[in-house]
Design an enzyme around this catalytic site. Structure first.
Site, PDB file in Angstrom:
ATOM      1  N   CYS A   1      -7.115  -1.795   3.736  1.00 39.74           N
ATOM      2  CA  CYS A   1      -6.342  -2.795   3.006  1.00 39.74           C
ATOM      3  C   CYS A   1      -6.040  -2.284   1.609  1.00 39.74           C
ATOM      4  O   CYS A   1      -6.945  -1.843   0.893  1.00 39.74           O
ATOM      5  CB  CYS A   1      -7.111  -4.116   2.927  1.00 39.74           C
ATOM      6  SG  CYS A   1      -6.255  -5.386   1.958  1.00 39.74           S
TER       7      CYS A   1
ATOM      8  N   ALA B   1      -8.442  -1.223  -3.215  1.00 41.32           N
ATOM      9  CA  ALA B   1      -8.308  -1.060  -1.769  1.00 41.32           C
ATOM     10  C   ALA B   1      -9.697  -1.138  -1.138  1.00 41.32           C
ATOM     11  O   ALA B   1     -10.712  -1.120  -1.830  1.00 41.32           O
ATOM     12  CB  ALA B   1      -7.656   0.281  -1.430  1.00 41.32           C
ATOM     13  N   LYS B   2      -9.740  -1.227   0.172  1.00 40.87           N
ATOM     14  CA  LYS B   2     -11.009  -1.182   0.895  1.00 40.87           C
ATOM     15  C   LYS B   2     -10.715  -0.850   2.342  1.00 40.87           C
ATOM     16  O   LYS B   2      -9.645  -1.183   2.876  1.00 40.87           O
ATOM     17  CB  LYS B   2     -11.745  -2.520   0.825  1.00 40.87           C
ATOM     18  CG  LYS B   2     -13.250  -2.383   0.964  1.00 40.87           C
ATOM     19  CD  LYS B   2     -13.851  -1.796  -0.304  1.00 40.87           C
ATOM     20  CE  LYS B   2     -15.364  -1.789  -0.249  1.00 40.87           C
ATOM     21  NZ  LYS B   2     -15.932  -1.390  -1.560  1.00 40.87           N
ATOM     22  N   GLY B   3     -11.661  -0.179   2.978  1.00 47.36           N
ATOM     23  CA  GLY B   3     -11.504   0.156   4.383  1.00 47.36           C
ATOM     24  C   GLY B   3     -12.814   0.000   5.119  1.00 47.36           C
ATOM     25  O   GLY B   3     -13.873  -0.124   4.497  1.00 47.36           O
TER      26      GLY B   3
END
Length: 417
Positions: free
Chosen positions: A59, A104-106
């Site tokens: 994201c 962001a992040k994943g």
């Protein structure tokens, strides 16, 4: 009261700060939603020859202030909603400590403890291939998070570099020093938590030396925080992991606990403690400071009503639900928000990215000094906003700074096309 998930929690925090900051309505609406979220299907050949399909996400929340920045976690609870919330928190975190990044992040939905090293490597490389069109040194720079580490970042860097045809160390941070990682990155988040805790005690007019501290979570962040607070004279009376919590009112031997965990597959169970308690018991111990350093939503309304700590320092992302925060505010228990308390990791990630971009490196002392300077400066800015604007709590004060900076970036850049 009803308590939603982490995304609802983050959006409610934004709305609460809205009335204390002058932001255009259209820009505020833009700030509430991610720019994009990618879902990837990840088939992996397992050691027994079978093929298992995992699901992963990345994201990208907001890029007004610079490239996206945020970790990658491997955990069974990873979801599209969770990575969106975490990406949002990263956006406000980088803005609060004034880094030229967005958030962001994943993550990948998996149970790493049930996978072999080879399977984790294959899963990591497959995930990297899946998101590689989204990431890059000037686009989105991943980093470690829950159940990922230096080795994971090395695999991501290598996979990305193979497609580029040359080494690209600046595509990720949190790498081993041998391939461009920076000194101090592994312990940066925990060091930052310790720095902010010390600043908090000074602000409250109490002494950290001899103060009782309970830390929920004894992974990378919790263990480093425990060690550094112990070195600063604090009395770490309780620590925990998924196997339970160790408790000694006279203070744990942090070095001995760390040695046990290192020799016991990363688990606290089996340590000869004065007493074993539950994670819930740890959260409600009568201590000077509670440091939740595990996962989101552990301090619920029920916990907040029974909590006895004098202050909460959020080492984890989103550990306190929105409704629980209201209870603590009514009870007069200050909460130092996650977007400040755990920002040490992204600060040193920024320093690593700068060093990679310049093909130059700094000594550990310089990295740690920069980390402390940026955190103490952000802490002072948060306090100034809190006291100047008549804001109800420290989290809201931190959000006003972060939202204002991000909104100003949108204002200057305008709306394309």
């Amino acid at each position: 009261m009803t308590e939603g998930g982490p995304l609802d929690n983050m959006l409610a925090q934004m709305e609460q700060a809205r009335e204390y900051v002058d932001i255009d309505d259209g820009i505020f609406e833009r700030l509430k939603s991610p720019e994009r979220t990618l879902t990837v299907s990840l088939p992996v050949r397992m050691d027994d020859g079978s093929v298992e399909v995992f699901e992963g996400y990345r994201c990208q929340f907001d890029s007004a202030r610079g490239p996206f920045k945020g970790g990658i976690r491997f955990h069974p609870t990873v979801s599209k909603e969770e990575v969106a919330a975490l990406a949002g928190w990263m956006t406000w975190k980088t803005a609060l400590v004034d880094l030229p990044f967005g958030g962001a992040k994943g993550g990948i939905v998996c149970q790493p403890k049930e996978l072999s090293e080879r399977e984790i490597e294959q899963l990591t490389r497959r995930y990297t291939e899946g998101i590689r069109r989204m990431i890059g040194p000037e686009i989105d720079i991943p980093a470690p998070d829950m159940n990922t580490d230096e080795r994971t970042m090395a695999w991501i860097m290598d996979t990305y570099s193979m497609y580029q045809g040359y080494a690209v160390p600046e595509v990720v941070t949190g790498k081993p020093p041998e391939i461009g990682g920076t000194a101090g990155r592994v312990e940066a988040t925990g060091r930052g938590v310790a720095v902010v805790t010390e600043e908090t005690f000074e602000y409250l007019g109490t002494d950290l030396d001899g103060a009782d501290v309970a830390i929920q979570g004894f992974g990378n962040v919790g263990s480093v925080t425990a060690r550094l607070l112990d070195e600063r004279g604090a009395n770490v009376v309780a620590v925990s992991d998924v196997t339970g919590a160790l408790y000694d009112p006279d203070g744990l031997d942090v070095q001995a606990v760390s040695a046990h965990v290192a020799d016991n597959g990363g688990r606290l169970e089996g340590y000869d403690a004065e007493e074993y308690v539950t994670n819930d018991d740890l959260l409600t111990l009568d201590v000077d400071a509670l440091i939740p350093a595990a996962i989101e939503d552990v301090v619920t309304v029920d916990v907040a009503e029974r909590l006895q700590a004098d202050v909460v320092v959020e080492a984890a992302n989103g550990p306190t639900t929105f409704d629980a925060a209201a209870v603590l505010r009514e009870r007069g228990v200050p909460v130092v928000p996650d977007i400040l308390a755990n920002a040490g990791g992204v600060i040193v990630s920024y320093l690593e990215w700068v060093q990679n971009s310049q093909q130059y490196s700094w000594e550990l002392e310089e990295v740690n000094r920069d980390l402390e300077d940026r955190l103490t400066s952000a802490f002072d800015e948060m306090l100034a906003a809190y006291e100047r604007k008549g804001i109800p709590d420290l989290r809201t004060a931190a959000y006003t700074i972060a939202l204002e900076r991000t909104a100003e970036a949108h204002e200057y850049r305008g709306l394309f096309p």
